[in-house]
Design a protein around this motif. Structure first.
Motif, PDB file in Angstrom:
ATOM      1  N   SER A   1       0.760  -1.252   0.013  1.00 46.62           N
ATOM      2  CA  SER A   1      -0.036   0.098   0.167  1.00 46.62           C
ATOM      3  C   SER A   1       0.858   1.186  -0.020  1.00 46.62           C
ATOM      4  N   VAL A   2       2.066   1.299   0.859  1.00 50.00           N
ATOM      5  CA  VAL A   2       2.625   2.505   0.858  1.00 50.00           C
ATOM      6  C   VAL A   2       3.416   2.847  -0.316  1.00 50.00           C
ATOM      7  N   THR A   3       3.900   1.655  -0.958  1.00 46.52           N
ATOM      8  CA  THR A   3       4.949   1.902  -2.024  1.00 46.52           C
ATOM      9  C   THR A   3       4.023   1.806  -3.253  1.00 46.52           C
ATOM     10  N   SER A   4       2.945   1.423  -3.639  1.00 49.13           N
ATOM     11  CA  SER A   4       2.237   1.540  -4.958  1.00 49.13           C
ATOM     12  C   SER A   4       2.224   2.694  -5.634  1.00 49.13           C
ATOM     13  N   GLU A   5       1.910   3.669  -4.872  1.00 48.55           N
ATOM     14  CA  GLU A   5       1.870   4.896  -5.690  1.00 48.55           C
ATOM     15  C   GLU A   5       3.164   5.729  -5.268  1.00 48.55           C
ATOM     16  N   LEU A   6       4.321   5.421  -4.802  1.00 44.95           N
ATOM     17  CA  LEU A   6       5.293   6.141  -4.359  1.00 44.95           C
ATOM     18  C   LEU A   6       6.211   6.491  -5.535  1.00 44.95           C
ATOM     19  N   SER A   7       6.606   7.954  -5.415  1.00 43.19           N
ATOM     20  CA  SER A   7       7.172   8.632  -6.738  1.00 43.19           C
ATOM     21  C   SER A   7       8.771   8.770  -6.015  1.00 43.19           C
TER      22      SER A   7
ATOM     23  N   GLN B   1      -5.108  10.504   0.104  1.00 46.73           N
ATOM     24  CA  GLN B   1      -6.464  11.147  -0.492  1.00 46.73           C
ATOM     25  C   GLN B   1      -5.781  12.518  -0.747  1.00 46.73           C
ATOM     26  N   GLN B   2      -4.955  13.339   0.063  1.00 43.74           N
ATOM     27  CA  GLN B   2      -4.332  14.376  -0.428  1.00 43.74           C
ATOM     28  C   GLN B   2      -3.551  14.366  -1.685  1.00 43.74           C
ATOM     29  N   LYS B   3      -2.828  13.214  -1.608  1.00 44.65           N
ATOM     30  CA  LYS B   3      -2.025  13.332  -3.251  1.00 44.65           C
ATOM     31  C   LYS B   3      -2.933  13.258  -4.289  1.00 44.65           C
ATOM     32  N   ASP B   4      -4.129  12.389  -4.040  1.00 47.70           N
ATOM     33  CA  ASP B   4      -5.030  12.325  -5.284  1.00 47.70           C
ATOM     34  C   ASP B   4      -5.415  13.586  -5.578  1.00 47.70           C
ATOM     35  N   ILE B   5      -5.823  14.698  -4.463  1.00 45.76           N
ATOM     36  CA  ILE B   5      -6.368  15.994  -5.054  1.00 45.76           C
ATOM     37  C   ILE B   5      -5.257  16.776  -5.574  1.00 45.76           C
TER      38      ILE B   5
ATOM     39  N   MET C   1      12.818 -11.474   3.838  1.00 44.88           N
ATOM     40  CA  MET C   1      12.617 -10.645   2.734  1.00 44.88           C
ATOM     41  C   MET C   1      11.148 -10.849   1.965  1.00 44.88           C
ATOM     42  N   VAL C   2      10.486  -9.723   1.870  1.00 50.83           N
ATOM     43  CA  VAL C   2       9.190  -9.760   1.308  1.00 50.83           C
ATOM     44  C   VAL C   2       9.095  -8.870   0.092  1.00 50.83           C
ATOM     45  N   ALA C   3       8.674  -9.650  -1.008  1.00 51.13           N
ATOM     46  CA  ALA C   3       8.918  -9.167  -2.458  1.00 51.13           C
ATOM     47  C   ALA C   3       7.358  -8.973  -2.884  1.00 51.13           C
ATOM     48  N   VAL C   4       6.813  -8.020  -3.420  1.00 51.85           N
ATOM     49  CA  VAL C   4       5.749  -7.539  -4.161  1.00 51.85           C
ATOM     50  C   VAL C   4       5.809  -7.035  -5.491  1.00 51.85           C
ATOM     51  N   HIS C   5       5.090  -7.452  -6.475  1.00 50.25           N
ATOM     52  CA  HIS C   5       5.343  -6.844  -7.870  1.00 50.25           C
ATOM     53  C   HIS C   5       4.414  -5.646  -7.977  1.00 50.25           C
ATOM     54  N   GLN C   6       5.402  -4.710  -8.325  1.00 53.02           N
ATOM     55  CA  GLN C   6       4.914  -3.212  -8.513  1.00 53.02           C
ATOM     56  C   GLN C   6       4.884  -3.094 -10.029  1.00 53.02           C
ATOM     57  N   ARG C   7       4.455  -1.943 -10.397  1.00 57.44           N
ATOM     58  CA  ARG C   7       4.552  -1.486 -11.906  1.00 57.44           C
ATOM     59  C   ARG C   7       5.951  -1.133 -12.009  1.00 57.44           C
TER      60      ARG C   7
END
Length: 556
Positions: A68-74, A359-363, A155-161
């Motif tokens: 959740s934290v890293t899915s939209e991280l720039s 939410q703030q980031k979306d706005i 080590m936890v690995a998740v696929h992201q874009r």
């Protein structure tokens, strides 16, 4: 009757009364002993299952938090990176977070660490598995001892874009849990990975040396059955072990105590019962019944509270037993429940903060898209005003085409801030608006048809895709006039099973010349379309099929 006969009769009468009483006592206490033994085994099974469920949920929560934290991280957004570092690393949940590209190389870390940049994870099996996945389901590595903290780490690995996010999950809390639940008088808790290596135990040496139980009777049984209780020998000790399996990381929670310790209560009860029954059968029966009932009630309380914990309800057990060991187990259970509740509250608070930040980031993103669209409209208007001053038709056409290209890109940002999410837009609806834009600026009579279902595409794909379709439609309007002086455009959109988006643009003209070669002719439109498809890692093709057909395909 002489004295010897009297003694014999008294003895016979006494035996006739005593033997049935002794037989009844023996049967009664055999039943009590069996019930207590079964209760002790059930207690350990419940304890191992409760711990396994708790550990599984915490590992899953940590994985979900990472995703959740890293899915939209720039990478360029320092504020979001600081928030991610606060949520993931500073909170003590993870040691390091790695952003790995599709080739398996580290491109960034949290916290910043130049040592890890460029590190090659491509040969790690769990990273390869995460790269191949199309979902964000976590992949777990074997447990290892961290060189930084000297603690067991996963080590936890998740696929992201565009790659994988991997992080070192600190498992020190499992050792604390083992120390808290381990008691020489009652039980010993150990957590073992799928290779038989102990990484959580109240015995520090087992964890530090990564002690392996691979070739033991217990581990062979655990791999086959995954849950239940077994009596076995280990290093000369007669032990009772209850096992529960944690899917995902494929761990085994093992609650162990010596057979002598496990069945000591039952043995004591039987001995006391037999001795007391010789003095007073009735009193012994009451005592045995009372003791057995007390233990069963205590186990029933633990069972019910364990079920409550599984449902997320945490309460303090105030019941007290006559047995010190059971009271210790109740106190240990209360401590574990309180720690799990505290950790869940921390996760909930972190999730609320993340939701507010997202939410703030979306706005902000919507506002950015809106302003970009307005700026492009201004540029388009400036080009239109500048074009009014041109006398050359060819230059005017170039200005008009450039203005329309800018408007097509502006439409991308307009669609983004008008949709529910700011990370994708509906492809079919956008192409319809794009064709309408071309028709509104074309003096020719044009009819069009669009086939296909709605497909969401990301912002990074939208602009190259939009410009490619724009060029194909513009060429179709320019050269696709049929014998009736009309232009008929047919556009189809589909997505196959392997995730490739295909867009076909067909006109009603005479098709491409036989010697058509866009490379040799230095066609700006085809050069632009080819470059855009290269950017999307896609493919451009053209053919004649009742008119000119241009087809794009790219992964989505």
């Amino acid at each position: 009757m002489n004295r010897s006969i009297r003694k014999t009769l008294i003895a016979m009468i006494s035996l006739s009364v005593l033997l049935p009483m002794l037989a009844m006592s023996a049967v009664l206490f055999w039943v009590i002993k069996r019930g207590i033994n079964d209760t002790v085994i059930q207690r350990n099974q419940i304890l191992s299952k409760s711990i396994a469920l708790s550990v599984e949920q915490q590992i899953l929560d940590a994985s979900t938090l990472l995703q959740s934290v890293t899915s939209e991280l720039s990478f360029k957004d320092n504020l979001s990176k600081k928030l991610a570092e606060s949520s993931l690393v500073s909170s003590g949940i993870y040691e390091n977070v790695f952003f790995i590209n599709e080739d398996g190389f580290v491109i960034d870390t949290i916290p910043q660490n130049k040592i890890f940049k460029g590190f090659d994870f491509s040969r790690h099996t769990y990273v390869q598995q995460a790269l191949k996945r199309t979902t964000a389901d976590p992949v777990y590595s074997p447990v290892f001892i961290s060189t930084q903290t000297k603690n067991p780490t996963l080590m936890v690995a998740v696929h992201q874009r565009d790659g994988v996010v991997a992080a070192y999950l600190n498992l020190a809390w499992l050792s604390r849990l083992s120390n808290m639940l381990g008691n020489e008088q009652i039980t010993s808790l150990a957590i073992v990975d799928k290779y038989g290596t102990i990484f959580a135990s109240r015995y520090k040496s087992f964890v530090e040396e990564q002690y392996s139980i691979t070739n033991t009777e217990l581990f062979d049984w655990a791999q086959k059955n995954r849950k239940g209780t077994i009596r076995h020998l280990f290093n000369g000790y007669d032990l009772i072990s209850s096992v529960s399996f944690i899917p995902g990381p494929d761990w085994y929670v093992i609650v162990t105590e010596t057979a002598q310790n496990a069945f000591k209560t039952a043995t004591d009860v039987v001995i006391i019962g037999i001795v007391v029954s010789l003095l007073a059968f009735f009193l012994e029966t009451l005592v045995g019944y009372s003791l057995g009932k007390n233990i069963i009630v205590s186990i029933d309380v633990l069972t019910k509270e364990s079920q409550q914990v599984q449902q997320g309800v945490y309460q303090i057990i105030r019941h007290r037993s006559s047995y010190r060991e059971i009271n210790r187990l109740i106190d240990t259970f209360n401590t574990m429940s309180a720690e799990v509740r505290t950790r869940e509250n921390q996760y909930e608070e972190t999730n609320r903060e993340l939701q507010a930040a997202l939410q703030q980031k979306d706005i902000l993103l919507r506002e950015i898209h809106h302003r970009v669209k307005n700026n492009m409209q201004i540029v388009s208007s400036l080009l239109a005003l500048q074009g009014d001053e041109l006398a050359c038709e060819k230059d005017l056409e170039l200005f008009e085409n450039s203005r329309l290209r800018i408007q097509s890109m502006a439409m991308v940002h307009e669609k983004i801030y008008q949709t529910d999410g700011v990370e994708s837009l509906p492809l079919k609806a956008y192409i319809e608006d794009l064709v309408e834009l071309l028709l509104a600026n074309s003096p020719k009579q044009v009819n069009y048809t669009i086939y296909g279902t709605e497909i969401p595409i990301t912002l990074t794909q939208a602009i190259p895709c939009a410009l490619s379709v724009f060029e194909a439609c513009m060429n179709g309007i320019k050269y696709g006039v049929n014998e009736d002086g009309l232009v008929q455009l047919v556009i189809s959109i589909d997505k196959d099973d392997i995730g490739m988006v295909r867009i076909m643009v067909k006109d009603s003209g005479h098709g491409f010349p036989e010697d058509f070669n866009p490379t040799a002719g230095r066609s700006l439109g085809f050069t632009l379309m080819q470059g855009l498809m290269d950017q999307l890692k896609g493919k451009l093709s053209w053919r004649n099929e009742g008119g000119a057909v241009v087809e794009f395909s790219f992964p989505c």
